[in-house]
Write a protein that holds these residues in place. Structure first.
Motif, PDB file in Angstrom:
ATOM      1  N   ALA A 305       5.427  -7.758  -1.856  1.00 44.94           N
ATOM      2  CA  ALA A 305       4.839  -7.680  -0.518  1.00 44.94           C
ATOM      3  C   ALA A 305       5.286  -6.366   0.101  1.00 44.94           C
ATOM      4  N   ALA A 306       4.353  -5.685   0.785  1.00 42.27           N
ATOM      5  CA  ALA A 306       4.689  -4.392   1.387  1.00 42.27           C
ATOM      6  C   ALA A 306       3.777  -4.122   2.566  1.00 42.27           C
ATOM      7  N   ASN A 307       4.316  -3.439   3.567  1.00 42.73           N
ATOM      8  CA  ASN A 307       3.557  -2.977   4.721  1.00 42.73           C
ATOM      9  C   ASN A 307       3.548  -1.450   4.723  1.00 42.73           C
ATOM     10  N   LEU A 308       2.369  -0.870   4.929  1.00 46.99           N
ATOM     11  CA  LEU A 308       2.227   0.573   4.971  1.00 46.99           C
ATOM     12  C   LEU A 308       1.717   0.991   6.346  1.00 46.99           C
ATOM     13  N   VAL A 309       2.241   2.093   6.858  1.00 47.84           N
ATOM     14  CA  VAL A 309       1.892   2.593   8.184  1.00 47.84           C
ATOM     15  C   VAL A 309       1.237   3.960   8.039  1.00 47.84           C
ATOM     16  N   ASP A 310       0.139   4.145   8.809  1.00 46.48           N
ATOM     17  CA  ASP A 310      -0.563   5.427   8.863  1.00 46.48           C
ATOM     18  C   ASP A 310      -0.964   5.886   7.465  1.00 46.48           C
ATOM     19  N   VAL A 311      -1.889   5.143   6.866  1.00 46.46           N
ATOM     20  CA  VAL A 311      -2.339   5.415   5.504  1.00 46.46           C
ATOM     21  C   VAL A 311      -3.484   6.421   5.531  1.00 46.46           C
ATOM     22  N   LYS A 312      -3.416   7.426   4.673  1.00 43.01           N
ATOM     23  CA  LYS A 312      -4.476   8.430   4.571  1.00 43.01           C
ATOM     24  C   LYS A 312      -4.781   8.683   3.104  1.00 43.01           C
ATOM     25  N   ILE A 313      -6.092   8.747   2.794  1.00 43.60           N
ATOM     26  CA  ILE A 313      -6.560   9.121   1.463  1.00 43.60           C
ATOM     27  C   ILE A 313      -7.369  10.397   1.623  1.00 43.60           C
ATOM     28  N   LEU A 314      -6.812  11.514   1.180  1.00 45.11           N
ATOM     29  CA  LEU A 314      -7.429  12.817   1.368  1.00 45.11           C
ATOM     30  C   LEU A 314      -7.460  13.569   0.047  1.00 45.11           C
ATOM     31  N   ARG A 315      -8.665  13.951  -0.382  1.00 46.47           N
ATOM     32  CA  ARG A 315      -8.832  14.785  -1.572  1.00 46.47           C
ATOM     33  C   ARG A 315      -7.996  14.294  -2.758  1.00 46.47           C
ATOM     34  N   GLY A 316      -8.177  13.055  -3.122  1.00 43.98           N
ATOM     35  CA  GLY A 316      -7.545  12.522  -4.317  1.00 43.98           C
ATOM     36  C   GLY A 316      -6.090  12.153  -4.172  1.00 43.98           C
ATOM     37  N   ARG A 317      -5.569  11.978  -2.955  1.00 42.75           N
ATOM     38  CA  ARG A 317      -4.192  11.562  -2.786  1.00 42.75           C
ATOM     39  C   ARG A 317      -4.108  10.516  -1.685  1.00 42.75           C
ATOM     40  N   ILE A 318      -3.103   9.663  -1.792  1.00 43.82           N
ATOM     41  CA  ILE A 318      -2.848   8.624  -0.803  1.00 43.82           C
ATOM     42  C   ILE A 318      -1.465   8.867  -0.212  1.00 43.82           C
TER      43      ILE A 318
END
Length: 718
Positions: A305-318
């Motif tokens: 289980a995990a929580n992620l904050v402010d996730v961005k997927i830009l040009r092939g990266r997360i």
């Protein structure tokens, strides 16, 4: 004339005549259309339909008008170029366009249905992020033919993707799509195969949709990707949620989005839920996301289980500014719980990094006397998902002791590890079953040795331990190469400081119905008394020792190992002592002093020597020796006997040769000495049979025993 409207024959005639009339009208209409069809004009209109974009439409096949079931055109072998007018964008084996009847009656030629067969198209993304098909979605004036699609069909097509900003390529084959009701509450279903060098990926989409102006809404999207992955069996990736796509801006958004991965081998499911998400050509962003999953493999159950904050997927990266996660590994009543906190990045969908990382590990098991083991560390975690490799670099504490680890993991289903681990202090008594009875000597413990933990290890590397405790046995500054598999544990080569001396050699443990241990060690400068005391509770021997050990043992407990101990042991002691008895004083005062020999050992008494040498042949826990030699300025011992570790008893016969200047009463004779009984409390006695051996006459015996000595000894022995 009366008409019987209830007559079946009448209605049959009406149906037949009506159908014939309709077919006649259709035939006439089809004839008129073909007769009035201006093929060159239509070809010219289609060729110039994308002229304002710079694209060319090239028709190499025929153009055929259709009237049934709706009017339209069939066009064969169509090629559409890129805006440069030269580079091919798409090839279409057959295009079928159908017009709306009502619009046609009013003089409007609106394409309501479009079907493409055997097509091949390439979509590109330029260095600045622009899509090569963006111009096709722009609004443009409509002339002879307008487009207001209500139905779209794609059959047996291929789509290629090329991102010139990062060089990524992809290809969809066997593309099929059905879209109906595009002008109201429609529905889309599609399928394709994503070509891959390793394993093709089958794709499917089903969703209701609403098209309003430039806005396309998927009210309940279900997109599935399936493949047979090596080591995982049938695997499935499911995307769900509500999404909106604007063709004018190429912006998208979603709510209640969920991405679920599942596999057969092991049985697993991992779900990523995102309450809100926004996306464009540059990437995707979500304020927060939650990851939850579980997997079962063999006897192991994994939960994450995990929580992620402010996730961005830009040009092939997360990227996520922060990740808080927990991993639980359960095997029966045993559990390992890992919690971690770190920024998160995944570059190219393969290069993983969590740094700076805070990691906490908690082992909960009935095998631990306190029930749990806790470690906290700080460092970094990185890896390559394509290569199935992870690297952990961290320092911290393990059960209150300093620890530093560098671990590389290869594979996720059956992981293999390469590790370098340094531990300040390791007390194995906390992790072994508690000893019953005498807690001093570990080899008295009959409880089974727990080795099930080896089932989950495939590790090679280096291990250093500042101090290791087992029972009361103490070893310091251990350095060894380690190989641990479910069937074997090797420490080779191994070196350590042991009781002020130095140890070098190897230890090998092999699992089976019984554990098999092989030990080969060389000892230098070791204090023998604390070693024997901690291992066997024997405190009567002291000195600096050297030795060589080559022994094997097998069993399910430490007591079994003791009882099956076999092999060779060679030892020598220098400047040592037999403690608890002063044999020099005892020999001076024989036989009266003999009573004192068998009294409890006196800590202030000892028999010093310059050297003590012996070699033992061990067989099933019994050590036999015939070359024991002890030398000092006052007395010399020689002899042999056995040490029975199974029964913890000793049986030795020694020939004591005294210095005649110190022992005038024993001048000219050797004193045979018997040492028997428990190892930690032996009984000392004169060996009378040995004293009179070879004496034929009474006079000789009297001379040997000194008649007065014989009488006195008889009074004190049974």
């Amino acid at each position: 004339m009366n008409i019987n409207w209830n007559s079946g024959r009448l209605w049959l005639r009406i149906f037949v005549y009506g159908l014939g009339t309709l077919l006649a009208i259709l035939a006439v209409s089809q004839t008129l259309i073909f007769w009035q069809f201006d093929e060159p004009a239509v070809r010219h209109a289609l060729t110039d339909s994308l002229k304002d974009t710079g694209r060319k439409v090239i028709i190499d096949g025929s153009i055929t008008p259709r009237i049934f079931p709706s009017p339209g055109l069939d066009v064969d072998r169509v090629t559409i170029t890129e805006p440069d007018g030269k580079t091919p964008f798409a090839h279409i084996g057959r295009l079928e366009a159908r017009l709306g009847w009502m619009a046609l009656l009013w003089g409007n030629r609106q394409v309501k249905s479009l079907s493409l067969y055997s097509f091949d198209a390439t979509i590109q993304r330029s260095q600045d992020g622009a899509l090569s098909i963006a111009d096709l979605f722009a609004r443009r004036p409509q002339h002879e033919y307008g487009v207001r699609l209500d139905t779209l069909r794609l059959r047996d097509g291929s789509l290629s993707w090329l991102d010139r900003s990062n060089g990524q390529k992809a290809r969809l084959d066997s593309v099929n799509l059905d879209a109906d009701g595009l002008q109201s509450q429609g529905k889309v279903s599609a399928g394709a195969v994503l070509a891959d060098d390793k394993q093709p990926l089958r794709l499917a989409i089903n969703t209701p949709l609403t098209l309003q102006d430039d806005q396309l809404t998927f009210s309940h999207l279900e997109a599935v990707a399936m493949s047979d992955v090596e080591g995982l069996g049938q695997s499935r990736l499911l995307l769900e949620g509500q999404y909106q796509l604007n063709f004018a801006t190429f912006k998208a958004g979603g709510t209640n989005a969920a991405l679920t991965f599942s596999s057969e081998k092991p049985a697993s499911q991992i779900k990523l839920t995102v309450p809100t998400v926004s996306a464009g050509l540059d990437g995707l962003a979500a304020p927060r996301a939650h990851l939850a999953g579980n997997a079962s493999y063999g006897r192991s159950v994994y939960r994450v289980a995990a929580n992620l904050v402010d996730v961005k997927i830009l040009r092939g990266r997360i990227d996520a500014t922060h990740l808080d996660g927990e991993l639980n590994w359960l095997v029966g009543k045993h559990r390992v719980r890992l919690t971690l906190s770190a920024p998160f990045s995944l570059v190219g969908m393969r290069d993983l990094r969590l740094a700076p990382l805070t990691l906490s590990a908690q082992a909960i098991t009935p095998l631990l006397p306190r029930g749990q083991l806790i470690s906290t560390m700080r460092g970094s975690l990185d890896g390559n998902l394509d290569a199935a490799r992870l690297n952990l670099h961290a320092v911290g504490t393990l059960d209150g002791s300093d620890i530093a680890v560098n671990v590389s993991q290869f594979g996720f289903i059956k992981p293999r590890h390469e590790a370098t681990i340094a531990v300040g202090r390791l007390d194995l008594n906390r992790y072994l079953p508690e000893a019953k009875g005498d807690p001093v000597a570990i080899f008295q413990n009959p409880d089974p040795i727990p080795l099930e933990w080896l089932d989950f290890f495939d590790v090679s590397g280096k291990l250093t331990i500042g101090e290791l405790n087992v029972g009361r046995f103490r070893v310091k500054d251990i350095a060894t190469n380690v190989l641990a598999t479910p069937r074997e544990l090797d420490l080779d080569p191994m070196s350590a400081n042991i009781y002020s001396g130095r140890l070098q050699g190897m230890i090998r443990l092999r699992r089976g119905e019984k554990a098999h241990i092989e030990v080969k060690q060389t000892l230098r400068g070791m204090n023998i008394r604390p070693l024997l005391l901690d291992l066997l509770s024997f405190s009567r021997l002291d000195g600096k020792g050297n030795g060589q050990v080559a022994v094997t043992a097998e069993g399910k407990s430490f007591a079994d190992l003791r009882n099956t101990l076999s092999g060779d042991v060679q030892m020598s002691l220098n400047n040592g002592a037999l403690t608890g008895i002063d044999m020099v004083a005892a020999l001076k005062n024989l036989p009266a002093e003999l009573k004192e020999w068998n009294a409890p050992a006196q800590p202030n008494q000892k028999t010093t020597f310059s050297t003590l040498q012996a070699s033992f042949k061990l067989e099933n826990g019994v050590g036999r020796n015939q070359d024991l030699k002890l030398a000092s300025q006052l007395i010399n011992f020689s002899g042999g006997g056995k040490v029975d570790l199974r029964q913890s008893i000793i049986d030795y016969t020694l020939d004591v040769q005294a210095n005649p200047r110190e022992f005038t009463s024993l001048k000219g004779i050797n004193v045979p000495l018997k040492i028997t009984g428990p190892i930690n409390a032996p009984v000392y006695a004169l060996d009378f049979n040995a004293m009179v051996k070879g004496k034929k006459t009474e006079g000789e015996k009297q001379q040997a025993l000194k008649q007065e000595l014989k009488k006195q000894i008889t009074t004190i022995l049974p």
